[in-house]
Design an enzyme around this catalytic site. Structure first.
Site, PDB file in Angstrom:
ATOM      1  N   LYS A   1      -3.808  15.705  -6.834  1.00  0.00           N
ATOM      2  CA  LYS A   1      -2.836  16.150  -7.838  1.00  0.00           C
ATOM      3  C   LYS A   1      -3.488  16.354  -9.185  1.00  0.00           C
ATOM      4  CE  LYS A   1       1.362  14.074  -6.253  1.00  0.00           C
ATOM      5  NZ  LYS A   1       1.892  12.767  -6.074  1.00  0.00           N
ATOM      6  N   MET A  37       5.248   6.332   2.648  1.00  0.00           N
ATOM      7  CA  MET A  37       5.839   7.463   1.911  1.00  0.00           C
ATOM      8  C   MET A  37       7.363   7.415   1.850  1.00  0.00           C
ATOM      9  SD  MET A  37       3.377  10.529   3.245  1.00  0.00           S
ATOM     10  CE  MET A  37       3.269   9.995   4.936  1.00  0.00           C
ATOM     11  N   ASP A  73      -9.435  13.060  -2.612  1.00  0.00           N
ATOM     12  CA  ASP A  73      -8.140  13.240  -3.249  1.00  0.00           C
ATOM     13  C   ASP A  73      -7.701  12.037  -4.056  1.00  0.00           C
ATOM     14  OD1 ASP A  73      -6.839  13.809   0.059  1.00  0.00           O
ATOM     15  OD2 ASP A  73      -7.574  11.969  -0.839  1.00  0.00           O
TER      16      ASP A  73
HETATM   17  N1  SAH Z   1      -4.068   7.674   5.182  1.00  0.00           N
HETATM   18  C1  SAH Z   1      -3.382   6.693   4.384  1.00  0.00           C
HETATM   19  C2  SAH Z   1      -1.930   7.041   4.201  1.00  0.00           C
HETATM   20  C3  SAH Z   1      -1.718   8.295   3.427  1.00  0.00           C
HETATM   21  S1  SAH Z   1      -0.024   8.689   3.227  1.00  0.00           S
HETATM   22  C4  SAH Z   1      -3.575   5.327   5.011  1.00  0.00           C
HETATM   23  O1  SAH Z   1      -4.052   5.215   6.138  1.00  0.00           O
HETATM   24  O2  SAH Z   1      -3.275   4.329   4.345  1.00  0.00           O
HETATM   25  C5  SAH Z   1       0.299   8.065   1.620  1.00  0.00           C
HETATM   26  C6  SAH Z   1       1.164   6.822   1.724  1.00  0.00           C
HETATM   27  O3  SAH Z   1       0.354   5.732   2.140  1.00  0.00           O
HETATM   28  C7  SAH Z   1       1.765   6.389   0.426  1.00  0.00           C
HETATM   29  O4  SAH Z   1       2.948   7.092   0.126  1.00  0.00           O
HETATM   30  C8  SAH Z   1       2.049   4.939   0.709  1.00  0.00           C
HETATM   31  O5  SAH Z   1       3.205   4.783   1.485  1.00  0.00           O
HETATM   32  C9  SAH Z   1       0.862   4.564   1.571  1.00  0.00           C
HETATM   33  N2  SAH Z   1      -0.205   3.966   0.762  1.00  0.00           N
HETATM   34  C10 SAH Z   1      -1.435   4.436   0.525  1.00  0.00           C
HETATM   35  N3  SAH Z   1      -2.148   3.588  -0.246  1.00  0.00           N
HETATM   36  C11 SAH Z   1      -1.343   2.547  -0.483  1.00  0.00           C
HETATM   37  C12 SAH Z   1      -1.481   1.333  -1.187  1.00  0.00           C
HETATM   38  N4  SAH Z   1      -2.619   1.013  -1.811  1.00  0.00           N
HETATM   39  N5  SAH Z   1      -0.433   0.485  -1.208  1.00  0.00           N
HETATM   40  C13 SAH Z   1       0.721   0.779  -0.594  1.00  0.00           C
HETATM   41  N6  SAH Z   1       0.911   1.911   0.088  1.00  0.00           N
HETATM   42  C14 SAH Z   1      -0.095   2.777   0.150  1.00  0.00           C
END
Ligand code: SAH
Length: 518
Positions: free
Chosen positions: A61, A177, A39
């Site tokens: 998306k 998020m 994704d």
């Molecule tokens: N599984 C992912 C989270 C997915 S939910 C993990 O473990 O990191 C998606 C959210 O993750 C985003 O809205 C943001 O809050 C956070 N996120 C993912 N990648 C990010 C990044 N590079 N920097 C900051 N926040 C991030």
């Protein structure tokens, strides 16, 4: 590849942005699986490095619609596994930290598909780490909580007990998020008694070289988020540990920090370049515009085996030429000592480097890195009357060298060892380019220019983006092609290698420091 058995699904964490943050297990599965379902938040470098034959399914998306519904993703994974394929379901960060990996595993179990979960580095730990914020600290924070700020049912702020977590003074809160709900979250935390001066960090695009960290306190937070125009993905870190950012920050102090550089050469040849750029703080945008495939010229190799004179030359004009020639020589001739009968001529430092990697040194390198100069200087310097010259080339080579050398009495035998074709960009890549436009485009050959122009000829949005960028060329021949498409060359490398390009970028941005508008 279809097999009789049912395949297995691996739920793999790709890490939050820096492509080197994937685990060894994850990386090795990516190289060996039959299909990848990925994704939106996946580091592009991981995707362009996938083998050509791996099936790729984008479920993130797209313009005009949100993500593929979860149900469809689940069904797709089961279908692929039932076709006998081993599938990597690649997810940003860690697959089961706010990643719905648990739900996917449950669906696989219900459908009797075997699976494994391969953890990844989650954004909530890695983002702070890259900002110099340890999420726990012996004296200031003895626990950490991962929370979602997303509205589960469009109205209410999930089931997070905000009033309860507001009291977590000696710990760290990490909110995922939350960008769109931050005003409401802040109001609830303050109302429940969180100290208004509690420090907060907002980390946008953590671990990407375009990471931004904004420091605020809870009271100022919504305004600062608005002023800085913070966009997802971003995480919020609440807690005293945030104060450590000032002293421990390290990632954001690099010379080209935040600069986005589009790299158009084939991914196989670019990994080293991507890495070097990242070390300087650049975010490489891996958009290979050409792919090179091996081509076997049977008649050419027959010639190679038959020729027998004292004046033998091998002429190489590209890294790819050396790479594929040596591969085919190994497979068809075997003994490398056969090459001892040849003198070697090479154009370009990349070509010389690739020769060196095979333990070979060129006998002749022209003063200028062009094919015409090579042929001209060779004829001036050597008596080529009896010479047989094997010209190792790609399918797009013209006969400039051939004509000059033949006029000097040499017999030129072309040996085509690779073909070049336009790359087909993975689904979702054009949208990404518009969302994170490059500041600089790097061209390492005329064919990367031509192919980019062809790929973008239909896409006005992308075309405009490229027009706005600085164009950097590896040398005079490439610059000529760039200009022939009506584009200006901003910088041309003095040494015609990727290191030469990096030198030019460093010099340029030392004089004109890079800053990005919010
Ligand atoms: N599984 C992912 C989270 C997915 S939910 C993990 O473990 O990191 C998606 C959210 O993750 C985003 O809205 C943001 O809050 C956070 N996120 C993912 N990648 C990010 C990044 N590079 N920097 C900051 N926040 C991030």
């Amino acid at each position: 590849m279809t097999k009789n058995k049912t395949g297995k699904v691996y739920l793999v964490g790709a890490g939050p942005g820096d492509p080197d943050l994937i685990t060894l297990k994850g990386k090795s599965l990516l190289q060996s699986c039959d299909a990848v379902v990925y994704d939106n938040l996946i580091p592009l470098e991981l995707l362009v490095a996938l083998p050509e034959e791996t099936e790729k399914y984008y479920v993130g998306k797209k313009a005009g619609r949100h993500t593929l519904p979860q149900e469809e993703i689940n069904v797709l994974m089961v279908k692929l596994a039932r076709e006998g394929k081993d599938v990597v379901r690649l997810k940003g960060g860690d697959p089961i930290v706010f990643g719905r990996g648990g739900e996917e595993a449950e669906f696989l179990r219900e459908n009797d598909i075997k699976y494994e979960i391969v953890p990844g580095v989650t954004a909530g730990v890695a983002g702070p780490a890259y900002s110099g914020i340890p999420v726990t600290e012996r004296n200031q924070s003895s626990f950490v909580m991962f929370l979602t700020g997303h509205k589960a049912d469009e109205k209410e702020l999930t089931s997070v007990p905000w009033e309860w977590v507001a009291r977590a003074e000696n710990g760290t809160l990490v909110v995922y998020m939350g960008v769109n709900e931050i005003e409401e979250i802040t109001a609830r935390l303050l109302k429940a008694g969180m100290a208004p001066d509690m420090p907060v960090a907002v980390i946008e695009r953590g671990t990407f070289p375009t990471q931004r960290t904004i420091i605020a306190n809870v009271k100022q937070l919504p305004e600062k988020v608005k002023d800085a125009n913070i966009n997802p993905p971003a995480i919020f870190v609440f807690g005293k540990v945030v104060n450590l950012h000032q002293t421990l920050k390290w990632f954001e102090d690099r010379p080209l920090f935040g600069l986005r550089v589009m790299v158009t050469r084939p991914a196989r040849q670019a990994e080293d370049f991507y890495k070097k750029l990242r070390q300087l703080g650049v975010e490489p945008l891996p958009y290979p515009t050409i792919i090179t495939n091996e081509f076997v010229d049977y008649a050419g190799w027959d010639n190679f085996q038959k020729i027998n004179t004292d004046a033998l030359w091998l002429v190489f004009t590209s890294e790819n030429g050396v790479h594929f020639f040596m591969k085919q020589h190994r497979e068809r001739i075997g003994d490398i000592r056969r090459l001892g009968a040849f003198k070697i001529a090479a154009v370009g430092e990349g070509t010389s480097k690739e020769l060196a990697a095979h333990g070979l040194t060129a006998d002749f390198i022209p003063s200028e890195a062009t094919v015409a100069c090579l042929a001209g200087e060779m004829t001036a310097k050597f008596n080529l009357k009896q010479a047989v010259i094997m010209r190792v080339q790609g399918n797009l080579a013209d006969d400039t060298a051939e004509k000059i050398l033949a006029a000097a009495g040499a017999t030129v035998r072309p040996l085509t060892v690779y073909e070049t074709a336009d790359a087909v960009w993975l689904e979702g890549l054009k949208e990404k380019l518009v969302a994170y436009p490059p500041d600089v485009v790097v061209f390492t050959s005329g064919s990367t220019v031509k192919s980019l122009c062809r790929i973008l000829s239909e896409d006005t949005d992308c075309k405009k983006l490229i027009e706005k960028c600085k164009k950097v060329s590896i040398g005079p021949s490439t610059s000529q092609v760039i200009r022939s498409y009506g584009m200006e060359v901003t910088l041309e490398a003095v040494t015609h290698t990727v290191d030469g390009i990096i030198d030019e970028l460093l010099k340029y941005y030392e004089k004109n420091p890079f800053t990005r508008e919010k």
